[in-house]
Design an enzyme around this catalytic site. Sequence first.
Site, PDB file in Angstrom:
ATOM      1  N   ASP A   8      27.807  16.354  28.316  1.00 15.70           N
ATOM      2  CA  ASP A   8      26.719  15.818  27.505  1.00 15.70           C
ATOM      3  C   ASP A   8      27.128  16.012  26.027  1.00 15.70           C
ATOM      4  OD1 ASP A   8      24.037  15.137  26.598  1.00 15.70           O
ATOM      5  OD2 ASP A   8      23.766  17.289  26.253  1.00 15.70           O
ATOM      6  N   ASP A  10      24.698  15.681  22.667  1.00 19.18           N
ATOM      7  CA  ASP A  10      23.747  16.338  21.759  1.00 19.18           C
ATOM      8  C   ASP A  10      23.228  17.643  22.359  1.00 19.18           C
ATOM      9  OD1 ASP A  10      23.551  14.355  19.562  1.00 19.18           O
ATOM     10  OD2 ASP A  10      23.009  13.059  21.232  1.00 19.18           O
ATOM     11  N   GLY A  52      16.821   7.954  20.036  1.00 17.02           N
ATOM     12  CA  GLY A  52      16.343   8.019  18.662  1.00 17.02           C
ATOM     13  C   GLY A  52      15.335   6.927  18.312  1.00 17.02           C
ATOM     14  N   THR A 122      23.123   9.935  26.118  1.00 14.50           N
ATOM     15  CA  THR A 122      22.178   8.861  25.832  1.00 14.50           C
ATOM     16  C   THR A 122      22.129   8.558  24.332  1.00 14.50           C
ATOM     17  OG1 THR A 122      20.394  10.472  25.802  1.00 14.50           O
ATOM     18  CG2 THR A 122      20.727   9.306  27.836  1.00 14.50           C
ATOM     19  N   THR A 123      23.057   9.124  23.582  1.00 12.21           N
ATOM     20  CA  THR A 123      23.116   8.790  22.160  1.00 12.21           C
ATOM     21  C   THR A 123      23.956   7.511  21.964  1.00 12.21           C
ATOM     22  OG1 THR A 123      23.314   9.786  19.955  1.00 12.21           O
ATOM     23  CG2 THR A 123      25.194  10.035  21.419  1.00 12.21           C
TER      24      THR A 123
HETATM   25  C1  XBP Z   1      20.288  12.991  23.019  1.00 13.15           C
HETATM   26  C2  XBP Z   1      19.316  11.970  22.620  1.00 13.15           C
HETATM   27  C3  XBP Z   1      19.634  11.042  21.510  1.00 13.15           C
HETATM   28  C4  XBP Z   1      19.837  11.712  20.161  1.00 13.15           C
HETATM   29  C5  XBP Z   1      19.853  10.704  19.055  1.00 13.15           C
HETATM   30  O1  XBP Z   1      20.806  12.724  24.293  1.00 13.15           O
HETATM   31  O2  XBP Z   1      18.253  11.873  23.181  1.00 13.15           O
HETATM   32  O3  XBP Z   1      18.572  10.158  21.400  1.00 13.15           O
HETATM   33  O4  XBP Z   1      18.776  12.596  19.895  1.00 13.15           O
HETATM   34  O5  XBP Z   1      20.715   9.665  19.302  1.00 13.15           O
HETATM   35  P1  XBP Z   1      22.040  13.547  24.963  1.00 13.15           P
HETATM   36  P2  XBP Z   1      20.290   8.127  19.114  1.00 13.15           P
HETATM   37  O6  XBP Z   1      21.768  15.027  24.804  1.00 13.15           O
HETATM   38  O7  XBP Z   1      22.002  13.088  26.382  1.00 13.15           O
HETATM   39  O8  XBP Z   1      23.321  13.135  24.291  1.00 13.15           O
HETATM   40  O9  XBP Z   1      19.509   8.063  17.854  1.00 13.15           O
HETATM   41  O10 XBP Z   1      21.572   7.356  19.041  1.00 13.15           O
HETATM   42  O11 XBP Z   1      19.454   7.761  20.311  1.00 13.15           O
HETATM   43 MG    MG Z   2      21.765  17.108  25.333  1.00  7.86          MG
END
Ligand code: XBP
Ligand code: MG
Length: 248
Positions: A8, A10, A52, A122-123
């Site tokens: 993963d 973030d 986001g 999912t970013t």
């Molecule tokens: C993290 C998320 C993302 C980030 C922001 O998912 O939910 O939405 O907060 O990125 P993960 P975006 O931990 O699965 O990587 O603004 O591009 O959505």
């Molecule tokens: Mg995460």
Amino acid sequence: MLRALLWDVDGTLAETERDGHRVAFNLAFEARGRDWHWDEQRYGELLRVAGGRERLLHDMAGRRDAPQDAAGRQALALELHALKNRYYGELVAAGGVALRPGVPELMDDAEAAGLAMAIVTTTSRCNVDALVEATLGRDGHRRFATVVAAEDAPRRKPDTQAYALALARLGLAPTQTLALEDSPAGVSAARAAGVPVVLTRSRYFADAPGEGTVAAGPGLGSGRGWTPAASGTGRIDLAQLMSWTTRA
Ligand code: XBP
Ligand code: MG
């Protein structure tokens, strides 16, 4: 037998949310003349919404000073989100976000043992590219057999789409892989795909429950605070992950 680590992004690779995405959202609000500010606590609440742009829409739905029609909110969310990602890329490129302790070492372990690695997030892809380049170097992306980002799997975690796609691209069965996640939504997504998970709790998900995981702890940098207990107090290495996986 373990064949691949699924990372993963973030919260797991780095603490991107508080010091990266949140700061960048606030810069975008300011740049567009919006008197909005997400402090750490508010952002923590908003993190319950994955994605986001979805997070922005959720926040706007409760604001009197946001466009009152759905189309207007969609357009503004699209604009602010794109701007946020630009600022995020700049922040990360300037060295504003570092890999969490133990992450680069575990990547080296995996490569030395001939395991594949993938990113399952999912970013947005541009955010992955920015972080990988800033922390692992210009060729950093070569270390990953595949990168599944929001554009590839638009149904956000806890939906299982991103994991299902990663497994298909790798040509592996779920039990030949191991996911590293920091949040309840991430754990659910991996579990729903049948992928065993190690939970490395991040700042915003310090209370994430460890149920259903192979092991859960405060980070890969130390053997302290893990359930089941780690065999030592040093960093969590591949041998430790293997021993947890075979025991689970
Ligand atoms: C993290 C998320 C993302 C980030 C922001 O998912 O939910 O939405 O907060 O990125 P993960 P975006 O931990 O699965 O990587 O603004 O591009 O959505
Ligand atoms: Mg995460």
